[in-house]
Design an enzyme around this catalytic site. Sequence first.
Site, mmCIF file in Angstrom:
data_model
loop_
_atom_site.group_PDB
_atom_site.id
_atom_site.type_symbol
_atom_site.label_atom_id
_atom_site.label_comp_id
_atom_site.label_asym_id
_atom_site.label_seq_id
_atom_site.Cartn_x
_atom_site.Cartn_y
_atom_site.Cartn_z
ATOM 1 N N ARG A 178 49.692 27.465 -49.697
ATOM 2 C CA ARG A 178 50.481 27.740 -48.503
ATOM 3 C C ARG A 178 51.478 26.633 -48.187
ATOM 4 N NH1 ARG A 178 46.796 30.856 -43.973
ATOM 5 N NH2 ARG A 178 46.014 32.506 -45.337
ATOM 6 N N ASP A 187 51.172 31.690 -28.220
ATOM 7 C CA ASP A 187 50.677 31.321 -29.547
ATOM 8 C C ASP A 187 51.222 29.948 -29.891
ATOM 9 O OD1 ASP A 187 49.350 33.134 -32.005
ATOM 10 O OD2 ASP A 187 50.478 31.397 -32.698
#
Length: 280
Positions: free
Chosen positions: A41, A149
């Site tokens: 990632r 978020d």
Amino acid sequence: MTTASCDHPLDRRSFRAIADLAYRESGLTLVKEKSSMIQSRLRPRLKVLGLRDFAQYSAFVQSDAGEDERKQLISALTTNVTHFFRESHHFATLGNVLDARMDDLRKGARMRIWSAGCSNGQEAYSAAISLLERCPEAAQYDLRILATDIDPQVIAFARRGKYGERLMAGVSEPLRDGYFDAERDRKGERQFTVKPEVKNLIHFNELNLLSAWPMRGSFDVIFCRNVVIYFDVATQTSLWPRFLKALRPTGHLFLGHSERIATPEAIGFCSDGPTSYRPL
């Protein structure tokens, strides 16, 4: 920075530095068994920055110059998997809460819902649609949803409110027709954009749950689902009293299907159905 090759594996020291930083910044707990996932990632970030290896990356992301990259790191390591109307029993309870508050709303009272860890926005939009199904005139009242978020990229996605067919799982055809505008993109694939009357009930904002919460007033319902599963026990334990304080005495806290408060009574909660808690 210039482009560089970054084929070096994630070494132990760099893993530890990145894991420690992720924990400090967001409460995210990374274990060594996930090294391959972390490496895959983050490797694109090395390419973007033109860094040779993870040692350079870990040094950069911890530096003053790497402040913006720390957000990119958290974004890359956070799994944003959700869908509309996930765990439908929570939305049924939300509807019941609305019914119980309608008289107060008509008299000018406020009602607030918080989607904490809202990911790409499906949870917040599901809540708004649930409210509109029960109360089509919801916008006339002091009734709003806060959706937050830690990841600015998913907040930007959520604000757009545009979803491909694959992301519309869980939305029935009548709800698609009633609350989304459909169109086809250049590839001929259908795209669904949330209608303004749904968006207008929601305020999206970036927020780290481990930082100070700037919100004033209390919430009738808090969704915090499939978020604390990424935190260790100490971080979870520190959050429960904060959620309790943020709730109305008759409020509800919803967790994800695999999340639990170990000893809710010790904190001031009682269980109120599957992964649902209320203040004692």
